[in-house]
Design an enzyme around this catalytic site. Structure first.
Site, short mmCIF file in Angstrom:
data_model
loop_
_atom_site.label_atom_id
_atom_site.label_comp_id
_atom_site.label_asym_id
_atom_site.label_seq_id
_atom_site.Cartn_x
_atom_site.Cartn_y
_atom_site.Cartn_z
CB SER A 1 -0.98 -0.01 1.18
OG SER A 1 -1.92 -1.04 0.98
N GLY B 1 -5.39 -11.17 -7.41
CA GLY B 1 -6.06 -10.04 -6.75
C GLY B 1 -5.26 -8.75 -6.72
CG ASP C 1 -11.30 -4.79 0.82
OD1 ASP C 1 -10.29 -4.22 0.37
OD2 ASP C 1 -11.35 -5.27 1.97
NE ARG D 1 -12.64 -24.46 6.62
CZ ARG D 1 -11.46 -24.05 7.04
NH1 ARG D 1 -10.37 -24.69 6.68
NH2 ARG D 1 -11.33 -22.98 7.82
N GLY E 1 -14.10 -12.16 6.03
CA GLY E 1 -14.12 -10.71 5.86
C GLY E 1 -14.08 -10.28 4.40
CB THR F 1 -4.81 -4.80 5.92
OG1 THR F 1 -4.90 -6.06 5.28
CG2 THR F 1 -3.45 -4.69 6.61
N GLY G 1 -16.04 -18.80 0.11
CA GLY G 1 -15.62 -18.20 1.38
C GLY G 1 -16.70 -17.29 1.94
CG MET H 1 -10.48 -12.06 -3.53
SD MET H 1 -11.29 -11.38 -2.09
CE MET H 1 -12.94 -11.23 -2.73
CE LYS I 1 -9.37 -5.64 5.14
NZ LYS I 1 -9.54 -6.24 3.84
P1 NDP Z 1 -10.93 -14.77 6.79
O1 NDP Z 1 -10.01 -15.45 7.76
O2 NDP Z 1 -11.88 -13.74 7.29
O3 NDP Z 1 -11.83 -15.90 6.06
C1 NDP Z 1 -11.26 -17.06 5.58
C2 NDP Z 1 -12.28 -17.86 4.75
O4 NDP Z 1 -11.58 -18.90 4.07
C3 NDP Z 1 -13.39 -18.51 5.54
O5 NDP Z 1 -14.57 -18.50 4.79
C4 NDP Z 1 -12.85 -19.95 5.74
O6 NDP Z 1 -13.88 -20.92 5.92
C5 NDP Z 1 -12.18 -20.15 4.39
N1 NDP Z 1 -11.11 -21.16 4.41
C6 NDP Z 1 -9.94 -21.11 5.10
N2 NDP Z 1 -9.18 -22.20 4.80
C7 NDP Z 1 -9.88 -22.93 3.90
C8 NDP Z 1 -9.63 -24.16 3.21
N3 NDP Z 1 -8.48 -24.84 3.40
N4 NDP Z 1 -10.56 -24.62 2.34
C9 NDP Z 1 -11.72 -23.94 2.13
N5 NDP Z 1 -12.02 -22.76 2.78
C10 NDP Z 1 -11.10 -22.27 3.64
O7 NDP Z 1 -9.95 -14.22 5.64
P2 NDP Z 1 -10.25 -12.96 4.65
O8 NDP Z 1 -11.66 -13.11 4.19
O9 NDP Z 1 -9.83 -11.69 5.29
O10 NDP Z 1 -9.21 -13.21 3.44
C11 NDP Z 1 -9.42 -14.22 2.45
C12 NDP Z 1 -8.42 -14.06 1.29
O11 NDP Z 1 -8.66 -12.88 0.55
C13 NDP Z 1 -6.95 -13.99 1.73
O12 NDP Z 1 -6.19 -14.79 0.83
C14 NDP Z 1 -6.57 -12.53 1.56
O13 NDP Z 1 -5.20 -12.38 1.27
C15 NDP Z 1 -7.44 -12.16 0.35
N6 NDP Z 1 -7.75 -10.69 0.26
C16 NDP Z 1 -7.31 -9.99 -0.84
C17 NDP Z 1 -7.61 -8.64 -0.99
C18 NDP Z 1 -7.10 -7.88 -2.20
O14 NDP Z 1 -7.16 -6.64 -2.21
N7 NDP Z 1 -6.66 -8.55 -3.24
C19 NDP Z 1 -8.40 -7.90 0.02
C20 NDP Z 1 -8.84 -8.75 1.12
C21 NDP Z 1 -8.51 -10.08 1.23
P3 NDP Z 1 -14.53 -21.22 7.39
O15 NDP Z 1 -15.58 -20.16 7.61
O16 NDP Z 1 -15.10 -22.57 7.25
O17 NDP Z 1 -13.40 -21.12 8.39
#
Ligand code: NDP
Length: 267
Positions: A17, A235, A102, A150, A128, A62, A125, A213, A66
């Protein structure tokens, strides 16, 4: 003295950033500084207050702050309210305004190459990142927005919050058997640990797009998508576009994103 901005996270060392906002400032002739600040876990509100007192004008937020940022704000944009998460703060005296850029960042990146209206979209997913993109995606009038997770109950809950019958559904991965989508967005954290969400073969319709992403490296999701004949992208575009939207909120000037994207891809 230049106006001050920052991004708060933990960890924060690898954030792009500051480079993105420095490039926007140079391009638009805005005098500002933008730094990466490590907030201690359990000390986010104090870190934000100290930055504001020291003359900070606004900040990005970040992982993992959030949701805490959402709770900290005195006023919220509708998209931040819908997301339940804030990635952009703007200080006005003692009050804090919170936004979530986002989702619009993702949509701006996608719509550069794909019209989302009438498309069948699958969102993987329910964390967040997924929550932040649901409203902006729905505003593009897709034929369908299916969220799978999941933990299926979290996807069902998220879909229910947006009450758009006939368009929006939530469930578990087993519900995907025999279904096809024009766009599949990976908003899970699976790629961080080198895992592939349990997608069935045939989930991509002919000519479909896959959006990861995460950015900066190839992932099992992108490899799977390629193997299924889909076009993939990471992403980085979303990151630059969300930053541009935050910059516009703070400065009232919209920077061009393509040159900044090209600069980052060249590194
Ligand atoms: P969170 O921790 O809030 O959520 C994680 C999610 O991933 C949950 O839904 C979880 O499921 C699921 N999950 C985790 N491991 C697995 C797996 N092995 N198989 C299937 N599902 C899985 O993370 P965020 O939402 O904050 O971030 C998610 C991704 O998005 C990251 O890779 C982050 O880097 C990316 N991102 C990119 C941005 C960009 O600007 N390009 C901005 C924001 C995020 P469960 O609910 O079952 O635990």
């Amino acid at each position: 003295m230049s106006d001050r901005y920052a991004v708060f996270g933990n960890p924060i060392a690898h954030t792009l950033s500051p480079r993105i906002h420095a490039a926007f400032a140079a391009q638009t002739g805005q005098a500002l500084t933008y730094e990466a600040l490590l907030a201690p876990l359990g000390g986010f509100p104090e870190a934000v207050a100290a930055f504001s007192r020291a003359g900070g004008q606004g900040a990005n937020v970040t992982v993992p702050f959030k949701e805490e940022a959402h709770a900290l704000c005195d006023h919220l944009s509708p998209r931040a309210e819908a997301a339940g998460a804030v990635n952009t703060l703007k200080f006005a005296g003692d009050a804090i305004f919170g936004d979530n850029t986002d989702g619009v960042g993702l949509v701006n990146d996608l719509t550069g190459r794909l019209d989302l209206e009438g498309k069948r979209i699958l969102l993987l997913g329910a964390g967040g990142a997924a929550r932040g993109v649901v409203l902006p995606l729905l505003q593009q009038r897709p034929a369908e927005l299916f969220i799978v997770n999941r933990t299926a109950a979290r996807a069902e809950e998220l879909a229910a919050r947006f009450a758009t019958p006939g368009v929006m559904r939530g469930g578990g991965y087993e519900a995907l058997e025999g279904r096809r989508f024009d766009l599949v967005i990976n908003a899970t954290a699976a790629s961080l640990s080198g895992d592939l969400p349990p997608l069935p073969a045939g989930v991509f319709a002919p000519g479909a797009q896959a959006y990861e992403m995460m950015y900066g490296r190839d992932t099992p999701f992108l490899a799977f998508a390629r193997g299924e004949g889909a076009h993939g992208s990471d992403g980085l575009g979303m990151l630059v576009e969300q930053a541009a939207e935050a910059f516009f909120l703070w400065r009232g000037v919209r920077p061009k994103t393509a040159p900044v994207m090209a600069m980052l891809r060249a590194c």
